[in-house]
Scaffold this motif. Sequence first.
Motif, PDB file in Angstrom:
ATOM      1  N   GLY A   1      -2.537  10.175 -10.479  1.00 47.32           N
ATOM      2  CA  GLY A   1      -2.013   9.753 -11.783  1.00 47.32           C
ATOM      3  C   GLY A   1      -0.556  10.110 -11.952  1.00 47.32           C
ATOM      4  N   LEU A   2      -0.180  11.298 -11.481  1.00 54.63           N
ATOM      5  CA  LEU A   2       1.204  11.746 -11.644  1.00 54.63           C
ATOM      6  C   LEU A   2       2.153  10.840 -10.847  1.00 54.63           C
ATOM      7  CD1 LEU A   2       2.949  13.965 -12.928  1.00 54.63           C
ATOM      8  CD2 LEU A   2       2.710  15.258 -10.811  1.00 54.63           C
ATOM      9  N   GLY A   3       1.757  10.514  -9.618  1.00 55.53           N
ATOM     10  CA  GLY A   3       2.606   9.670  -8.769  1.00 55.53           C
ATOM     11  C   GLY A   3       2.697   8.252  -9.297  1.00 55.53           C
ATOM     12  N   LEU A   4       1.538   7.637  -9.548  1.00 58.26           N
ATOM     13  CA  LEU A   4       1.558   6.250 -10.025  1.00 58.26           C
ATOM     14  C   LEU A   4       2.195   6.168 -11.412  1.00 58.26           C
ATOM     15  CD1 LEU A   4      -1.917   4.897  -8.805  1.00 58.26           C
ATOM     16  CD2 LEU A   4       0.322   4.645  -7.733  1.00 58.26           C
ATOM     17  N   GLY A   5       1.974   7.195 -12.236  1.00 61.63           N
ATOM     18  CA  GLY A   5       2.543   7.198 -13.583  1.00 61.63           C
ATOM     19  C   GLY A   5       4.053   7.321 -13.556  1.00 61.63           C
TER      20      GLY A   5
ATOM     21  N   VAL B   1       4.712  12.039  -2.993  1.00 57.64           N
ATOM     22  CA  VAL B   1       5.809  12.807  -3.601  1.00 57.64           C
ATOM     23  C   VAL B   1       5.258  13.715  -4.701  1.00 57.64           C
ATOM     24  CG1 VAL B   1       7.913  12.605  -4.982  1.00 57.64           C
ATOM     25  CG2 VAL B   1       7.575  11.096  -3.033  1.00 57.64           C
ATOM     26  N   ALA B   2       4.332  13.160  -5.499  1.00 58.62           N
ATOM     27  CA  ALA B   2       3.739  13.966  -6.586  1.00 58.62           C
ATOM     28  C   ALA B   2       2.969  15.150  -6.007  1.00 58.62           C
ATOM     29  CB  ALA B   2       2.811  13.093  -7.429  1.00 58.62           C
ATOM     30  N   PHE B   3       2.309  14.924  -4.886  1.00 60.11           N
ATOM     31  CA  PHE B   3       1.544  16.002  -4.236  1.00 60.11           C
ATOM     32  C   PHE B   3       2.485  17.146  -3.840  1.00 60.11           C
ATOM     33  CE2 PHE B   3      -0.348  18.017  -0.495  1.00 60.11           C
ATOM     34  CZ  PHE B   3      -1.615  18.320  -0.980  1.00 60.11           C
ATOM     35  N   LEU B   4       3.630  16.779  -3.239  1.00 50.81           N
ATOM     36  CA  LEU B   4       4.602  17.798  -2.830  1.00 50.81           C
ATOM     37  C   LEU B   4       5.173  18.531  -4.045  1.00 50.81           C
ATOM     38  CD1 LEU B   4       6.533  15.890  -0.012  1.00 50.81           C
ATOM     39  CD2 LEU B   4       4.834  17.711   0.245  1.00 50.81           C
TER      40      LEU B   4
ATOM     41  N   VAL C   1       0.850  -1.205   0.000  1.00 45.14           N
ATOM     42  CA  VAL C   1       0.000   0.000   0.000  1.00 45.14           C
ATOM     43  C   VAL C   1       0.882   1.250   0.000  1.00 45.14           C
ATOM     44  CG1 VAL C   1      -1.706   1.292   1.336  1.00 45.14           C
ATOM     45  CG2 VAL C   1      -1.930  -1.185   1.121  1.00 45.14           C
ATOM     46  N   LEU C   2       1.973   1.207   0.803  1.00 45.87           N
ATOM     47  CA  LEU C   2       2.879   2.362   0.844  1.00 45.87           C
ATOM     48  C   LEU C   2       3.577   2.565  -0.508  1.00 45.87           C
ATOM     49  CD1 LEU C   2       4.502   2.052   4.377  1.00 45.87           C
ATOM     50  CD2 LEU C   2       2.764   3.696   3.603  1.00 45.87           C
ATOM     51  N   ALA C   3       3.829   1.441  -1.208  1.00 47.34           N
ATOM     52  CA  ALA C   3       4.461   1.557  -2.531  1.00 47.34           C
ATOM     53  C   ALA C   3       3.550   2.317  -3.496  1.00 47.34           C
ATOM     54  CB  ALA C   3       4.770   0.174  -3.087  1.00 47.34           C
ATOM     55  N   LEU C   4       2.250   2.261  -3.259  1.00 49.04           N
ATOM     56  CA  LEU C   4       1.314   3.026  -4.097  1.00 49.04           C
ATOM     57  C   LEU C   4       1.161   4.457  -3.583  1.00 49.04           C
ATOM     58  CD1 LEU C   4      -1.515   0.364  -4.642  1.00 49.04           C
ATOM     59  CD2 LEU C   4       0.276   1.025  -6.240  1.00 49.04           C
ATOM     60  N   LEU C   5       1.033   4.585  -2.261  1.00 50.06           N
ATOM     61  CA  LEU C   5       0.750   5.915  -1.705  1.00 50.06           C
ATOM     62  C   LEU C   5       1.993   6.809  -1.672  1.00 50.06           C
ATOM     63  CD1 LEU C   5      -1.718   5.049   1.200  1.00 50.06           C
ATOM     64  CD2 LEU C   5      -2.217   5.626  -1.172  1.00 50.06           C
ATOM     65  N   GLY C   6       3.201   6.187  -1.566  1.00 48.35           N
ATOM     66  CA  GLY C   6       4.445   6.969  -1.489  1.00 48.35           C
ATOM     67  C   GLY C   6       4.626   7.889  -2.701  1.00 48.35           C
TER      68      GLY C   6
END
Lengths: 458, 122
Positions: free
Chosen positions: A38-42, A14-17, A5-10
């Motif tokens: 999308g930006l983070g997972l992408g 970072v993208a949010f920041l 889950v952290l591998a997805l949310l991490g």
Amino acid sequence: MIPGVLALLGPIGVAFLALLRLGFSGPLLPVNAALSVGLGLGTAFCVHFLGLVLGFAGWQLLVADAALLLGLAGLFLGLVGQQRAALALPGEPLSAWTTGARVIFLVLLLGGVYRFVLDCWGSPHGDWDAWAIWNLRARFLFRAGDSWRETFSPFLLWSHPDYPLLVPVTVARAWLHDGHETTVIPQLVAGLFTFGTVGLLVAAVTLLRGPLQGYLAGCVLLGTVGFIDLGSAQYADVPLAYFLLAVAVLLALHDRQQGPITLPVLAGFMTGLAAWTKNEGQLFAIVVVGVRVVTILRTAGVRACCREMGAFFLGLLLPLALLVSFKLLLAPPSDLIAAQSWATTLPKLTDGGRYLLILGTFAGQLALLGPAAIPVLVGYFLLLGRCRATPLRCSAGQLFLVLALMLAGYFVVYLTSPWDNVAIHLGTSLDRLLLQLWPTALFAFFLLVASPLSPGES
Amino acid sequence: MLLLFGFGLVGALRLSADVRPFQADYRDREELARVEERFTLLHAALPQRGTVSFLPGRRDRPMWYRCQYVLAPLVLAEDGPYPLAIGLFDQPPEVVLNGAGQRLRLASDLDGVQLFRPEDDQ
């Protein structure tokens, strides 16, 4: 399960920041939160896929994955100066209607979450294409280690190994971080994209048109029968819908702001991710570039076009380069293209009955979408008329043109379909293709239509 | 506005009233679970990866796809030339030919899914 889950949310964090740094703060914060998904997972997908292609496997891939992501984040946060948010909320007065709309939206959102969770409980592996295509590919990527290229075996052509890998790699990456397979991961990926799409639509329409319009848009999307089910089915259609909407939102913000090149760069990156989600995303990339180039050339001239398209292609560069290498080196040709020849295609192009069948099915499915969402929205538009703001009307016009060209592209694909019975091809896919475009269509509609709180706008 | 709220609420009510997720055949749930369970025993007899022949005697494509999903990253090659074969026969024969014409003998039958090995191995 927690490392997965952290591998997805991490990466999302970072993208949010990073978006905060780029000026997505203040009134843009809700859009930032929705775009970060999308930006983070992408970004995590691009890094992980690059690692796979370079031959990393197991713990090496984990280390390379984490190091590259952290390095990128550090580099970005270190080099890019804080930018200020330039957009301000439209001055819509808060009213009892807005409060009521918020309450109804939240009720529908809770209902949507309940249904999503129920679906995941009812079918943990997802619907047919989820386990036969997307999760099957994720299992190959995770279980096969350095033999992951086995997933492109000619014996697996029935599972469409030419399909892009964003969703399977995202799932396999989280499994790798977790150390074992769990059905929660693909469910979480599906949930992030499904509710990320709802959030992005509401946040973007709220930002550009005010909260009442935003909540109304959210209510229509959540009330569209089939959208939540398609998301919980763990297909790639809803992630694609998310990326198409993200591109539409970023370009509309750019039209409104006409400021730094950040927005077209991000739009280009999201377009590349759309192309990595499903083959339809590649058609979208061509269409959106074409429409954008023609529009800017007409309205702002060659110089502005070169500036915006330069920034757009800068964002598109990495995902496009990876996609081209995937298509050239790994993926077999698409069955929809490989089966074409003059001998087989020409009779289809000259078959009048085929045109009528496809047109009839398109019309029927569009009328039934929702169901009857389009007639309801047309009635709403006739009652309220268009909004006054010209830039928003222009953005909406461009988006409707993009959507019309996408539909035309789908029409050609069905017309030349190698399936023996095109009615079956239509019956098993057209509803999903329309739902891919639906959030973007709603965004364009709510940019265009006048607000119920501003009568006489038409 | 009421038109749009009404549309949203009707859609949500329709979803809430839908009982399909509670049904056993919803999205192939039970069938996938059955195949996973059935192949737990077969897994030990199969290589972890590589390619095996797949002889779908009853041409049951959904079952073939489910088997592939469960056995990944092992690749199931339809009528392939590989010496180890998985079959899906209602009435499994004692001996079958793989894609290379090699004679394979029935080694085990697990609830409608068979494992065939080269005659020389047995």
